[in-house]
Design an enzyme around this catalytic site. Structure first.
Site, PDB file in Angstrom:
ATOM      1  N   LYS A   2       7.275  14.425  32.470  1.00  0.00           N
ATOM      2  CA  LYS A   2       7.038  13.591  31.302  1.00  0.00           C
ATOM      3  C   LYS A   2       6.051  12.481  31.665  1.00  0.00           C
ATOM      4  O   LYS A   2       6.174  11.850  32.716  1.00  0.00           O
ATOM      5  CB  LYS A   2       8.349  12.985  30.814  1.00  0.00           C
ATOM      6  CG  LYS A   2       9.391  14.009  30.383  1.00  0.00           C
ATOM      7  CD  LYS A   2       8.993  14.715  29.100  1.00  0.00           C
ATOM      8  CE  LYS A   2      10.100  15.648  28.615  1.00  0.00           C
ATOM      9  NZ  LYS A   2       9.785  16.266  27.311  1.00  0.00           N
TER      10      LYS A   2
ATOM     11  N   LYS B 203      10.259  26.892  20.499  1.00  0.00           N
ATOM     12  CA  LYS B 203      11.657  26.492  20.595  1.00  0.00           C
ATOM     13  C   LYS B 203      12.371  27.073  19.382  1.00  0.00           C
ATOM     14  O   LYS B 203      11.962  26.821  18.241  1.00  0.00           O
ATOM     15  CB  LYS B 203      11.796  24.969  20.635  1.00  0.00           C
ATOM     16  CG  LYS B 203      11.256  24.340  21.910  1.00  0.00           C
ATOM     17  CD  LYS B 203      11.364  22.823  21.879  1.00  0.00           C
ATOM     18  CE  LYS B 203      10.852  22.225  23.196  1.00  0.00           C
ATOM     19  NZ  LYS B 203      10.805  20.732  23.130  1.00  0.00           N
TER      20      LYS B 203
END
Length: 368
Positions: free
Chosen positions: A163, A262
């Protein structure tokens, strides 16, 4: 197949370590598990992967429960279904709310596969016996991130995602590349940048990244096309792609060169399969993203990632990456960087009822 009963289980599980990104830090993960039963007494399981607050998308645990209870479940109960692919059409009058829809559709897929004696992977058209495992590393002190990456590499993970956000990006990537110069590495920004950061984002081209994921706004595909034209590093879109049509338009615009699917974000396995087929036709690299799921949704992801077009390691990790004890048995394990695709009926895992009871906050049964 007729669904006679649907039970929603609201659960809370504590992550082994907090997971941070540019928008929030998740310590306790709330989820909604869907248990669907047919006239023969078989059960199928799905999972709603919305978060407790609307930082990722507008859906939350609260909104998903409401939409499933009042609008979606009544459209499924006591009306015959020939195939799970019919579920999206049943839900079409209800706009958006993809995670709520995906949870129910996933339970129907699991139940239908069990009734047919098919594995979920086989029913979807999966061809792989094992899938490559990737892992995400949350934002933290660079030394802590390096130590975590070292552990994951030693565990055999084939790809690492880190991240990033302004003020914690280039320097972090430099440190990682000094220690792991050949590691398949990607950066996930969770919409932390704007086009004003173009020159700064160009600096990431020096790190030989597999991709940079969702650098700009979650609802954008136009500015991403402008940014991709300036970057050598492939852009991968996540939050911006909530349907087959979003993916089609993004590819036509040149907004990305890689697609993350997803299941919850796109509304279910049926839509995810359509996106897979489109990307495979166009030669677009594809991978399956993760949502800090329990083993139930993770099992659905494993089945999806067994399809031929998923040619990059996804965010599908071992159960013990996140949980002291998962909600399924056997738990998901990684061996030599790969996860075995179950061959048994449905998702191929059993729900651990004892663990489910311990994690449950509330359950509600719907029969009509």
């Amino acid at each position: 197949m007729i669904l006679c009963q649907v039970t929603l289980h609201h659960v809370r599980m504590t992550l082994k370590t907090p997971f941070a990104n540019s928008l929030t830090t998740v310590t306790d993960r709330e989820l909604i598990l869907v248990e669907a039963e047919d006239e023969a007494g078989r059960s199928g399981w799905g999972e709603c992967v919305a978060f407790s607050s609307p930082w990722y998308t507008e859906e939350t645990i609260g909104t998903a429960w409401h939409v499933m209870k009042d609008f979606l479940i009544p459209r499924l109960l006591h009306t015959p279904l020939q195939h799970p692919g019919e579920v999206p059409e049943r839900f079409r009058p209800v706009r958006r709310h993809p995670m709520a829809k995906a949870a129910l559709e996933g339970a129907v897929w699991d139940l239908w596969c069990k009734a047919q004696g098919l594995s979920l992977a086989g029913a979807l058209g999966g061809t792989r016996a094992r899938i490559e495992a990737g892992v995400a590393v949350g934002a933290a002190d660079p030394d802590c991130m390096l130590e975590t990456i070292r552990q994951r590499v030693e565990e055999g993970y084939r790809r690492v995602k880190v991240k990033v956000k302004p003020g914690a990006d280039v320097e972090v990537l430099e440190r990682i590349r000094e220690v792991f110069p050949e590691l398949p590495l990607m950066a996930d920004a969770n919409s932390a940048y704007t086009l004003k950061d173009l020159e700064h984002l160009k600096r990431m081209d020096t790190f030989n990244l597999l991709m940079i994921e969702q650098p700009l706004a979650a609802d954008d595909i136009v500015d991403h096309a402008r940014l991709q034209a300036e970057l050598a590093t492939p852009i991968c879109l996540d939050e911006s792609l909530q349907s087959f049509e979003d993916v089609r338009k993004a590819l036509e615009l040149g907004s990305c060169r890689i697609v993350n699917v997803k299941v919850g974000r796109v509304g279910g396995l049926t839509e995810a399969k359509r996106i897979h087929d489109l990307c495979q036709t166009k030669g677009i690299p594809l991978w399956c993203g993760g949502m800090l799921e329990s083993g139930i949704a993770r099992a659905h992801n494993i089945a999806l990632a067994s399809l031929e077009g998923f040619n990059l390691p996804g965010d599908i990790s071992a159960s013990n990456r996140y949980w002291e004890r998962d909600l399924i048995h056997p738990e998901v394990t990684v061996e030599e960087g790969r996860i075995a695709v179950p061959e048994g009926p449905g998702i191929g895992f059993e729900v651990d009822r004892e663990r489910l009871r311990a994690a449950s906050l509330h359950s509600q049964v719907f029969t009509c």
